[in-house]
Design a protein around this motif. Structure first.
Motif, PDB file in Angstrom:
ATOM      1  N   GLU A  76       0.834  -1.212   0.000  1.00  0.00           N
ATOM      2  CA  GLU A  76       0.000   0.000   0.000  1.00  0.00           C
ATOM      3  C   GLU A  76       0.859   1.249   0.000  1.00  0.00           C
ATOM      4  OE1 GLU A  76      -3.592   0.392   1.151  1.00  0.00           O
ATOM      5  OE2 GLU A  76      -4.075  -1.600   1.862  1.00  0.00           O
ATOM      6  N   GLY A  79       2.275   1.535  -3.585  1.00  0.00           N
ATOM      7  CA  GLY A  79       1.294   1.844  -4.618  1.00  0.00           C
ATOM      8  C   GLY A  79       0.533   3.139  -4.395  1.00  0.00           C
ATOM      9  N   GLY A  80       0.768   3.778  -3.244  1.00  0.00           N
ATOM     10  CA  GLY A  80       0.082   5.043  -2.975  1.00  0.00           C
ATOM     11  C   GLY A  80      -1.302   4.879  -2.378  1.00  0.00           C
ATOM     12  N   THR A  81      -1.799   3.639  -2.301  1.00  0.00           N
ATOM     13  CA  THR A  81      -3.143   3.446  -1.760  1.00  0.00           C
ATOM     14  C   THR A  81      -3.187   3.678  -0.256  1.00  0.00           C
ATOM     15  OG1 THR A  81      -2.642   1.089  -1.707  1.00  0.00           O
ATOM     16  CG2 THR A  81      -4.018   1.869  -3.506  1.00  0.00           C
ATOM     17  N   LEU A  82      -2.008   3.700   0.371  1.00  0.00           N
ATOM     18  CA  LEU A  82      -1.969   3.966   1.806  1.00  0.00           C
ATOM     19  C   LEU A  82      -2.595   5.325   2.108  1.00  0.00           C
ATOM     20  CD1 LEU A  82      -0.881   2.602   4.359  1.00  0.00           C
ATOM     21  CD2 LEU A  82       1.158   3.988   4.153  1.00  0.00           C
ATOM     22  N   GLU A  83      -2.311   6.287   1.227  1.00  0.00           N
ATOM     23  CA  GLU A  83      -2.846   7.631   1.420  1.00  0.00           C
ATOM     24  C   GLU A  83      -4.367   7.609   1.325  1.00  0.00           C
ATOM     25  OE1 GLU A  83      -0.884  10.448  -1.011  1.00  0.00           O
ATOM     26  OE2 GLU A  83      -2.105  12.121  -0.324  1.00  0.00           O
ATOM     27  N   LEU A  84      -4.864   6.801   0.401  1.00  0.00           N
ATOM     28  CA  LEU A  84      -6.322   6.661   0.268  1.00  0.00           C
ATOM     29  C   LEU A  84      -6.908   6.011   1.516  1.00  0.00           C
ATOM     30  CD1 LEU A  84      -8.635   6.714  -2.042  1.00  0.00           C
ATOM     31  CD2 LEU A  84      -8.217   4.276  -2.091  1.00  0.00           C
ATOM     32  N   LEU A  85      -6.298   4.904   1.916  1.00  0.00           N
ATOM     33  CA  LEU A  85      -6.829   4.118   3.032  1.00  0.00           C
ATOM     34  C   LEU A  85      -6.815   4.920   4.329  1.00  0.00           C
ATOM     35  CD1 LEU A  85      -7.755   1.136   3.645  1.00  0.00           C
ATOM     36  CD2 LEU A  85      -5.471   0.806   4.557  1.00  0.00           C
ATOM     37  N   LEU A  86      -5.700   5.602   4.587  1.00  0.00           N
ATOM     38  CA  LEU A  86      -5.550   6.265   5.886  1.00  0.00           C
ATOM     39  C   LEU A  86      -6.199   7.644   5.932  1.00  0.00           C
ATOM     40  CD1 LEU A  86      -1.992   5.164   7.017  1.00  0.00           C
ATOM     41  CD2 LEU A  86      -4.203   4.110   7.437  1.00  0.00           C
ATOM     42  N   THR A  87      -6.797   8.091   4.822  1.00  0.00           N
ATOM     43  CA  THR A  87      -7.570   9.320   4.907  1.00  0.00           C
ATOM     44  C   THR A  87      -9.070   9.021   4.899  1.00  0.00           C
ATOM     45  OG1 THR A  87      -7.334   9.588   2.517  1.00  0.00           O
ATOM     46  CG2 THR A  87      -5.840  10.833   3.895  1.00  0.00           C
ATOM     47  N   THR A  91      -9.692   4.887  12.382  1.00  0.00           N
ATOM     48  CA  THR A  91      -8.450   5.077  13.116  1.00  0.00           C
ATOM     49  C   THR A  91      -7.398   4.116  12.591  1.00  0.00           C
ATOM     50  OG1 THR A  91      -9.057   3.427  14.740  1.00  0.00           O
ATOM     51  CG2 THR A  91      -9.744   5.680  15.194  1.00  0.00           C
ATOM     52  N   LYS A 241       5.290   7.237  11.245  1.00  0.00           N
ATOM     53  CA  LYS A 241       5.472   7.602   9.842  1.00  0.00           C
ATOM     54  C   LYS A 241       4.683   8.861   9.500  1.00  0.00           C
ATOM     55  CE  LYS A 241       6.263   3.877   6.659  1.00  0.00           C
ATOM     56  NZ  LYS A 241       5.611   2.891   5.798  1.00  0.00           N
ATOM     57  N   ARG A 242       3.535   9.024  10.147  1.00  0.00           N
ATOM     58  CA  ARG A 242       2.665  10.172   9.891  1.00  0.00           C
ATOM     59  C   ARG A 242       3.308  11.453  10.439  1.00  0.00           C
ATOM     60  NH1 ARG A 242      -2.322  12.437  10.862  1.00  0.00           N
ATOM     61  NH2 ARG A 242      -2.055  12.434  13.088  1.00  0.00           N
ATOM     62  N   VAL A 243       3.958  11.303  11.601  1.00  0.00           N
ATOM     63  CA  VAL A 243       4.483  12.479  12.300  1.00  0.00           C
ATOM     64  C   VAL A 243       5.898  12.825  11.859  1.00  0.00           C
ATOM     65  CG1 VAL A 243       5.091  13.388  14.561  1.00  0.00           C
ATOM     66  CG2 VAL A 243       3.044  11.990  14.288  1.00  0.00           C
ATOM     67  N   ARG A 244       6.684  11.799  11.648  1.00  0.00           N
ATOM     68  CA  ARG A 244       8.133  11.884  11.430  1.00  0.00           C
ATOM     69  C   ARG A 244       8.579  13.122  10.648  1.00  0.00           C
ATOM     70  NH1 ARG A 244      10.558   9.885   6.390  1.00  0.00           N
ATOM     71  NH2 ARG A 244       8.424  10.369   5.979  1.00  0.00           N
TER      72      ARG A 244
ATOM     73  N   ARG B  69       5.209  22.027   7.940  1.00  0.00           N
ATOM     74  CA  ARG B  69       5.671  20.648   7.932  1.00  0.00           C
ATOM     75  C   ARG B  69       7.156  20.622   7.591  1.00  0.00           C
ATOM     76  NH1 ARG B  69       4.412  15.102   9.014  1.00  0.00           N
ATOM     77  NH2 ARG B  69       6.216  14.110   8.104  1.00  0.00           N
ATOM     78  N   ALA B 108      -5.802  16.484   4.743  1.00  0.00           N
ATOM     79  CA  ALA B 108      -6.538  15.216   4.674  1.00  0.00           C
ATOM     80  C   ALA B 108      -6.259  14.329   5.880  1.00  0.00           C
ATOM     81  CB  ALA B 108      -6.165  14.470   3.389  1.00  0.00           C
ATOM     82  N   PHE B 110      -3.373  12.684   6.405  1.00  0.00           N
ATOM     83  CA  PHE B 110      -2.412  11.613   6.126  1.00  0.00           C
ATOM     84  C   PHE B 110      -1.069  11.914   6.777  1.00  0.00           C
ATOM     85  CE2 PHE B 110       0.696   9.575   3.125  1.00  0.00           C
ATOM     86  CZ  PHE B 110       0.425   8.285   3.506  1.00  0.00           C
ATOM     87  N   ALA B 112       0.866  14.423   9.732  1.00  0.00           N
ATOM     88  CA  ALA B 112       0.608  15.311  10.858  1.00  0.00           C
ATOM     89  C   ALA B 112       1.426  16.581  10.665  1.00  0.00           C
ATOM     90  CB  ALA B 112       1.001  14.626  12.160  1.00  0.00           C
ATOM     91  N   ARG B 133     -12.505  14.034   8.393  1.00  0.00           N
ATOM     92  CA  ARG B 133     -12.409  13.170   7.217  1.00  0.00           C
ATOM     93  C   ARG B 133     -13.780  12.854   6.634  1.00  0.00           C
ATOM     94  NH1 ARG B 133      -7.949   8.776   9.190  1.00  0.00           N
ATOM     95  NH2 ARG B 133      -6.430  10.310   9.907  1.00  0.00           N
ATOM     96  N   PRO B 140      -6.174  11.718  -3.772  1.00  0.00           N
ATOM     97  CA  PRO B 140      -4.728  11.891  -3.632  1.00  0.00           C
ATOM     98  C   PRO B 140      -4.061  11.991  -4.995  1.00  0.00           C
ATOM     99  CG  PRO B 140      -5.504  10.027  -2.323  1.00  0.00           C
ATOM    100  CD  PRO B 140      -6.617  10.425  -3.246  1.00  0.00           C
ATOM    101  N   PRO B 144      -4.667   7.078  -6.600  1.00  0.00           N
ATOM    102  CA  PRO B 144      -4.389   5.678  -6.302  1.00  0.00           C
ATOM    103  C   PRO B 144      -5.678   4.906  -6.001  1.00  0.00           C
ATOM    104  CG  PRO B 144      -3.882   7.035  -4.400  1.00  0.00           C
ATOM    105  CD  PRO B 144      -4.217   7.970  -5.524  1.00  0.00           C
ATOM    106  N   TYR B 146      -7.102   0.445  -5.658  1.00  0.00           N
ATOM    107  CA  TYR B 146      -6.664  -0.945  -5.614  1.00  0.00           C
ATOM    108  C   TYR B 146      -6.836  -1.590  -6.983  1.00  0.00           C
ATOM    109  CZ  TYR B 146      -6.554  -0.249  -0.620  1.00  0.00           C
ATOM    110  OH  TYR B 146      -6.256   0.227   0.624  1.00  0.00           O
TER     111      TYR B 146
END
Lengths: 244, 370
Positions: A76, A79-87, A91, A241-244, B69, B108, B110, B112, B133, B140, B144, B146
């Motif tokens: 994910e 492929g960039g789908t992580l951005e889709l999933l986590l927005t 939680t 990863k979100r904050v880093r 950021r 969005a 994604f 912080a 959200r 995005p 992206p 699936y």
């Protein structure tokens, strides 16, 4: 439908869309058979139980669980789908649990498909089916720990190969933690108490009794807690990863 | 977007401002503006409710305050403050790497923010992430999705994640699929679709829950001109009932879609204006250009006009551009002069200003003076 459920169903479906799930199932079943009958001396022991079958499970999971979990987050992220999933409105915990349950259920399915060996042993003799059931349950719980390790380490990287290798390495360390080879290695460097504590982390040590069909509360707690611990670590990693 | 206020404000002695963006309940208009305010119990409760409603109605749909950021030493987005009001299409413009996507990812949820805040429909994206959200539809960068799922499976998954419920989910599914013309590819795997179709699937995903706020990250990037046109038409149609934040590095998009533009460079806000205001900053704003046979003779004459600042001739096609002095209008005098000279003018045009020139000017200033 809750997000956990939705994520889980999507993951399960995506397992079976690719040939990987079927390849996995076949390899799992063939290996389980080979290891039990050849390496485990199933017939020669002359006992109507499934101990030689269960004893091999940690080694089976060592190879196959990382193959199932490696794509979980790495794919994910790539492929960039992580951005889709986590927005989407859920939680990180819900996302993590959905993915974890999908992989865990899949391993459960593979495990359930080994039922012919249970039929065989019932045909050949009259085994203690309660002990066999306990063995299956314990094995599935152990698989949960492996899956949680894979889920956590897959969140660490964008590369599926790296995720596979990392998971396999951590799993092998945990399996062997109580073995003399590993203990000897650490006993020079670490204090004795710590080495003994390490030994308690061994998967084999906790699975030994389960393979014989004895469900000890401490062993169950070990697997459940380690599952939970690795999942928490995975969620923290995603948050990092979100904050880093 | 038309919002409805609370049913009953009681007898409120407050006049609504006429330019209020929301529909005011009829009962308010009947009160004379001069009624003295009597804080009776009924009045007090009503005015509190009114204030709350009024406040919420005035909250920007997207609002960031000093949003920042950092990636280690690099500052990707630097104290960015923008607001998008209801009904606006706000263009987030900037060269590649200006921080557009990073800003959007923070809005969005994604990423912080390192510091600063972002709010969607009044919900802080850090403190109320789920509410924020839910109010937001997000496409995005690169749309992206699936690849191994069919379009139907994918949209059903999104509907479940958005908790649309069976009935609403089916209705919205049919609406969105019909509207984006995805009927013929519903059973195709997404990875087999063309780029334009995949972008449409991404848009479908973003608007499935009918969000009041839509955020699209480079929605037409990498599409061919026909696909771009299709996607732009779709966005234009969506803009009627939503607030849209759209990022792009394509200037023609600004003309086609946006009614306000925010220009970013090096993570910093460089301009916040309407497209027309930006064009007015251009050297070409108000200039007159024409093509004529033998225009060389008239150049000297044009230069003598009191309103003219400069004249340029395109060396390739001989087109003459006449620049006005600040504030001067030169179309008529130039036209008159050309007529007097008896030149055969094949075409003459009053320039609105060139966005690409303004864009370059705004975004490159920073590089020279770091």
């Amino acid at each position: 439908m809750s997000p956990v459920n939705a994520v889980m169903r999507r993951e399960l479906r995506s397992f079976f869309v690719t040939p990987m799930a079927w390849v996995f199932l076949v390899i799992f079943l063939v290996l389980a058979g080979i290891l039990t009958f050849y390496t485990g001396d199933f017939y020669e022991r002359g006992q109507a139980d499934l101990q030689p079958f269960f004893v091999m499970h940690p080694w089976l999971y060592l190879i196959l669980v990382p193959a199932v979990t490696m794509r979980m987050w790495a794919e994910e992220a790539k492929g960039g789908t992580l951005e889709l999933l986590l927005t989407l409105p859920m939680t990180l915990w819900q996302a993590m649990l959905g993915k974890f349950f999908a992989a865990w259920l899949f391993i459960g399915m593979a495990l359930a498909l080994t039922f012919p060996i249970w039929l065989t042993v019932n045909y050949l003799g009259s085994p203690d089916n309660g002990a066999i059931f306990a063995g299956y349950l314990g094995s599935w719980l152990m698989a949960g720990s492996f899956v949680a390790i894979g889920a956590c380490l897959s969140a660490l990287t964008r590369s599926q190969v790296v995720a596979f290798v990392l998971t396999a390495v951590v799993c092998v360390l945990l399996i062997l933690a109580g073995q003399p080879q590993v203990m000897d290695f650490f006993s020079g460097a670490l204090p004795r108490r710590l080495v003994n504590a390490l030994a308690y982390l061994s998967m084999l040590r906790h699975f030994e009794a389960i393979a014989r069909g004895v469900l000890d509360l401490r062993d169950l707690a070990y697997f459940l807690l380690s599952t939970l611990g690795w999942l928490i670590a995975g969620v923290l990693l995603l948050e990092l990863k979100r904050v880093r | 977007m038309v919002r409805e206020g609370p049913e009953d404000f009681g007898s409120l002695p407050i006049m609504l401002p006429s330019a209020h963006p929301v529909a005011a309940p009829d009962t308010l208009g009947t009160q004379p503006a001069t009624t003295p305010f009597m804080p009776t119990q009924r009045n007090l409760a009503a005015s509190l409710r009114y204030i709350a409603w009024n406040f919420s109605a005035r909250t920007s749909m997207i609002e960031t305050e000093r949003l920042t950021r950092r990636y280690g030493q690099l500052i990707a987005v630097d104290a960015l403050s923008i607001r998008a009001e209801p009904g606006q299409v706000l263009g987030l413009l900037g060269p590649n790497g200006a921080g557009k996507s990073t800003a959007m990812r923070m809005i969005a949820g994604f990423l912080a923010p390192t510091s600063g805040t972002a709010r969607v429909c009044g919900h802080d994206v850090q403190r109320e992430p789920l509410a924020a959200r839910r109010a937001l539809g997000y496409l995005p960068e690169g749309a992206p999705s699936y690849g191994e799922m069919t379009v139907r499976e994918f949209l059903v998954f999104i509907a479940r994640m958005r908790k649309l419920g069976a009935e609403v989910g089916r209705r919205r599914f049919d609406e969105v699929v019909g509207w984006l013309q995805l009927e013929s590819v519903l059973e195709s795997c997404i990875e087999t679709l063309s780029k334009g179709l995949r972008r449409r699937v991404g848009l479908a995903q973003a608007i499935l829950h009918d969000p009041p706020v839509l955020m699209l990250d480079e929605p037409t990037d990498g599409l061919d001109p026909n696909q771009k046109h299709t996607v732009r038409r779709l966005i234009d149609a969506m803009a009627r009932e939503r607030t849209i934040l759209i990022s792009t590095h394509l200037l023609e998009e600004v003309h086609a879609l946006c009614n306000r533009v925010v220009i970013l460079a090096h993570g910093r806000l460089q301009a916040d204006a309407t497209p027309a205001e930006l064009e007015a900053r251009s050297r070409y704003h108000g200039a007159v250009s024409f093509s004529a046979a033998g225009s060389g003779v008239s150049q000297e004459m044009l230069g003598r006009l009191p309103q003219v600042a400069a004249i340029e001739v395109d060396p390739l096609d001989g087109r003459v551009t006449v620049f006005p002095k600040p504030g001067a209008r030169i179309l008529e005098p130039v036209e008159q002069l050309l007529r007097e000279q008896g030149l055969e003018v094949s075409e003459i045009q009053l320039e609105r200003g060139r966005l690409d020139e303004v864009f370059r000017q705004i975004t490159t200033v920073q590089e020279r003076a770091p």
